[in-house]
Design a protein around this motif. Sequence first.
Motif, PDB file in Angstrom:
ATOM      1  N   ASN A 207       0.945  -1.096   0.010  1.00 55.03           N
ATOM      2  CA  ASN A 207      -0.098   0.089  -0.169  1.00 55.03           C
ATOM      3  C   ASN A 207       0.785   1.275  -0.231  1.00 55.03           C
ATOM      4  O   ASN A 207       0.343   2.299  -0.335  1.00 55.03           O
ATOM      5  CB  ASN A 207      -1.126  -0.118   1.265  1.00 55.03           C
ATOM      6  CG  ASN A 207      -2.029  -1.095   1.351  1.00 55.03           C
ATOM      7  OD1 ASN A 207      -2.394  -1.406   0.136  1.00 55.03           O
ATOM      8  ND2 ASN A 207      -2.392  -1.312   2.259  1.00 55.03           N
ATOM      9  N   HIS A 208       2.131   0.995   0.537  1.00 53.49           N
ATOM     10  CA  HIS A 208       2.873   2.374   0.755  1.00 53.49           C
ATOM     11  C   HIS A 208       4.335   1.880   0.233  1.00 53.49           C
ATOM     12  O   HIS A 208       5.224   1.857   0.765  1.00 53.49           O
ATOM     13  CB  HIS A 208       3.091   2.787   2.089  1.00 53.49           C
ATOM     14  CG  HIS A 208       1.611   2.846   2.832  1.00 53.49           C
ATOM     15  ND1 HIS A 208       0.617   3.962   2.435  1.00 53.49           N
ATOM     16  CD2 HIS A 208       0.911   1.924   3.676  1.00 53.49           C
ATOM     17  CE1 HIS A 208      -0.398   3.941   3.187  1.00 53.49           C
ATOM     18  NE2 HIS A 208      -0.255   2.656   4.045  1.00 53.49           N
ATOM     19  N   PRO A 209       4.680   1.977  -1.020  1.00 54.97           N
ATOM     20  CA  PRO A 209       5.820   1.529  -1.672  1.00 54.97           C
ATOM     21  C   PRO A 209       7.013   2.212  -1.217  1.00 54.97           C
ATOM     22  O   PRO A 209       8.243   1.792  -1.119  1.00 54.97           O
ATOM     23  CB  PRO A 209       5.627   1.739  -3.193  1.00 54.97           C
ATOM     24  CG  PRO A 209       4.287   1.874  -3.363  1.00 54.97           C
ATOM     25  CD  PRO A 209       3.362   2.251  -2.082  1.00 54.97           C
ATOM     26  N   GLY A 210       6.811   3.309  -0.828  1.00 55.50           N
ATOM     27  CA  GLY A 210       8.094   4.294  -0.277  1.00 55.50           C
ATOM     28  C   GLY A 210       8.363   3.983   1.006  1.00 55.50           C
ATOM     29  O   GLY A 210       9.659   4.233   1.550  1.00 55.50           O
ATOM     30  N   VAL A 211       7.764   2.958   1.872  1.00 47.83           N
ATOM     31  CA  VAL A 211       8.255   2.498   3.218  1.00 47.83           C
ATOM     32  C   VAL A 211       9.556   1.596   3.078  1.00 47.83           C
ATOM     33  O   VAL A 211       9.062   0.512   2.307  1.00 47.83           O
ATOM     34  CB  VAL A 211       7.098   2.093   3.807  1.00 47.83           C
ATOM     35  CG1 VAL A 211       7.525   1.321   4.983  1.00 47.83           C
ATOM     36  CG2 VAL A 211       6.103   3.094   4.381  1.00 47.83           C
ATOM     37  N   TYR A 212      10.542   1.710   3.839  1.00 47.85           N
ATOM     38  CA  TYR A 212      11.880   1.053   3.743  1.00 47.85           C
ATOM     39  C   TYR A 212      11.741   0.144   4.904  1.00 47.85           C
ATOM     40  O   TYR A 212      12.039  -1.098   4.912  1.00 47.85           O
ATOM     41  CB  TYR A 212      12.863   1.626   3.085  1.00 47.85           C
ATOM     42  CG  TYR A 212      14.052   0.759   3.412  1.00 47.85           C
ATOM     43  CD1 TYR A 212      14.342  -0.509   2.533  1.00 47.85           C
ATOM     44  CD2 TYR A 212      15.014   0.990   4.363  1.00 47.85           C
ATOM     45  CE1 TYR A 212      15.496  -1.178   2.598  1.00 47.85           C
ATOM     46  CE2 TYR A 212      16.210   0.057   4.500  1.00 47.85           C
ATOM     47  CZ  TYR A 212      16.297  -1.145   3.659  1.00 47.85           C
ATOM     48  OH  TYR A 212      17.533  -1.955   3.919  1.00 47.85           O
ATOM     49  N   ALA A 213      11.422   0.744   6.083  1.00 46.29           N
ATOM     50  CA  ALA A 213      11.710   0.205   7.512  1.00 46.29           C
ATOM     51  C   ALA A 213      10.431   0.783   8.167  1.00 46.29           C
ATOM     52  O   ALA A 213       9.712   1.530   8.071  1.00 46.29           O
ATOM     53  CB  ALA A 213      13.060   0.448   7.894  1.00 46.29           C
ATOM     54  N   ILE A 214      10.722   0.327   9.802  1.00 40.41           N
ATOM     55  CA  ILE A 214       9.711   0.365  10.507  1.00 40.41           C
ATOM     56  C   ILE A 214       9.701   1.950  10.934  1.00 40.41           C
ATOM     57  O   ILE A 214       8.643   2.406  11.344  1.00 40.41           O
ATOM     58  CB  ILE A 214       9.910  -0.209  11.757  1.00 40.41           C
ATOM     59  CG1 ILE A 214       8.570  -0.618  12.538  1.00 40.41           C
ATOM     60  CG2 ILE A 214      10.821  -0.064  12.732  1.00 40.41           C
ATOM     61  CD1 ILE A 214       8.589  -1.700  13.615  1.00 40.41           C
ATOM     62  N   ASP A 215      10.698   2.798  10.719  1.00 42.23           N
ATOM     63  CA  ASP A 215      10.891   4.154  11.155  1.00 42.23           C
ATOM     64  C   ASP A 215       9.843   4.851  10.190  1.00 42.23           C
ATOM     65  O   ASP A 215       9.161   5.907  10.508  1.00 42.23           O
ATOM     66  CB  ASP A 215      12.216   4.703  11.072  1.00 42.23           C
ATOM     67  CG  ASP A 215      12.618   4.759   9.800  1.00 42.23           C
ATOM     68  OD1 ASP A 215      12.496   3.644   8.979  1.00 42.23           O
ATOM     69  OD2 ASP A 215      13.280   5.807   9.488  1.00 42.23           O
ATOM     70  N   ASP A 216       9.880   4.533   8.806  1.00 44.00           N
ATOM     71  CA  ASP A 216       8.949   5.101   7.821  1.00 44.00           C
ATOM     72  C   ASP A 216       7.367   4.893   8.322  1.00 44.00           C
ATOM     73  O   ASP A 216       6.529   5.856   7.878  1.00 44.00           O
ATOM     74  CB  ASP A 216       9.392   4.339   6.515  1.00 44.00           C
ATOM     75  CG  ASP A 216      10.549   4.771   6.009  1.00 44.00           C
ATOM     76  OD1 ASP A 216      10.919   5.819   6.193  1.00 44.00           O
ATOM     77  OD2 ASP A 216      11.066   4.092   4.860  1.00 44.00           O
TER      78      ASP A 216
END
Length: 460
Positions: free
Chosen positions: A96-105
Amino acid sequence: MSDPRPSKNNDLEMTVQDGPTHDGVFGEITDQGPNYRNLGFLGTVVLMMKTEIGLGVLSIPTALDILGLAPGIVCLCALAAITTWSEYVVGTFKANHPGVYAIDDVGALLFGPWGRGILAAVFCLYWIFVTGSGILGISIGLNAVSTHGACTAVFVAIGALVGLLGSSVRTLGRITWLASIGLPSILIALVVVTIAVGVQDRPASAPTTRGPWVSDYQIVGDPTFPQAITAVASLVFAYSGSSGFFSIVSEMRNPSQYTRALIVCKVGVTLIYAIIGCLLYYYCGSYVASPALGSAGGTVKKVCYGLALPGLIVTTTIVAHIPSKFMFVHLLRGSPHLTNSSPTHWITWLGCTVSVTVIAYIIASAIPSFDALVSLIGALLGTLTCFQPMACMWLYDNWRSGTRGSKRWCCMVAWSILVIAIGTFLMVAGTYGSVVAVIASYETSGGGGAFSCADNSNSV
């Protein structure tokens, strides 16, 4: 799964553009640098399983000894169910959110800058602590194989150096072959020690009395609250690789295969944990060693640790790579140096791997008790990486969905709130129990456990 919440217009929620060279996290991927999107299905399964099957499985028999066989298996299965759901949410949230790389995002999307800062710190600390436990595991293995052939502090340093060299490989796709060696390595070692304690008349640390020895395993244990919650925290540690799955799905060639890979991973991991844990505890009872590979003693102990050392090294390599890559990506994100093998690229990457390894080395030297360390990691940091954030992620994507108010929606909201409550309880209570265990380990060693030369392969 209900329809996801519509995306907001911000830099974290980019869509992948047409063409194979653009990624929502890494940007343009060219032949001038590493290909971060080169992880296939089998590689994904192996990396997932190696992320979870490593150090955690070595503490499961001890946890069963504390809790008892029946409560221990119930807790194991419950944690398997919760973390499977959590890791499934990782895949859907990433889609749903392709720009998320890790849990901080995730923290930034859900809670703003404060959320990003807190979850970034938790993520880094968790994986650095796990790296420390990996280095400690290597030192235990080297002590066992060499019959304490050198000062333990030297073996810890060797473990740190090996982990540094392995984790400096830049992409998970290139580490896959290491995981393919490391996973069978530790599984074979566990099978050997299980067979050995089954055919021996007694475990290595059991009293040498006359007559046949009968295992004192218990169906239901009678622990104190700190003992019980510490044992549960060690089981949490065995399943707490969820936050690392963000990195894995981010480097998959075909992320649509993530859920299938997850199912294969979790079924395999849970069966291995349950079978190995139950058999070792059944045969050894309260005399099971921690880590469990030392339960048979003597030559078998050396053989088992010799077989397991490649697996322990690969585990340390992977768990050191994850926080190093996290820091590296965030330092160079949006810069051409991220995917270009420039001097800046290499200096930043090696600086991240060295920093992670040095901090992990200090942790491994300062907390020399294996059980106490893995319990502390599972309680204080493990829950915050695989319970509460994933429940919040589901609520974020589904709170305003088209099925709001339906029975299924209400059940999932209740489930998410329950996961948050369970995670918070385990974090607070488990940390208390683990700190008590760390203090007890220092009292046992007379305060000399940190940076010690003493043999750390003989704990039971």
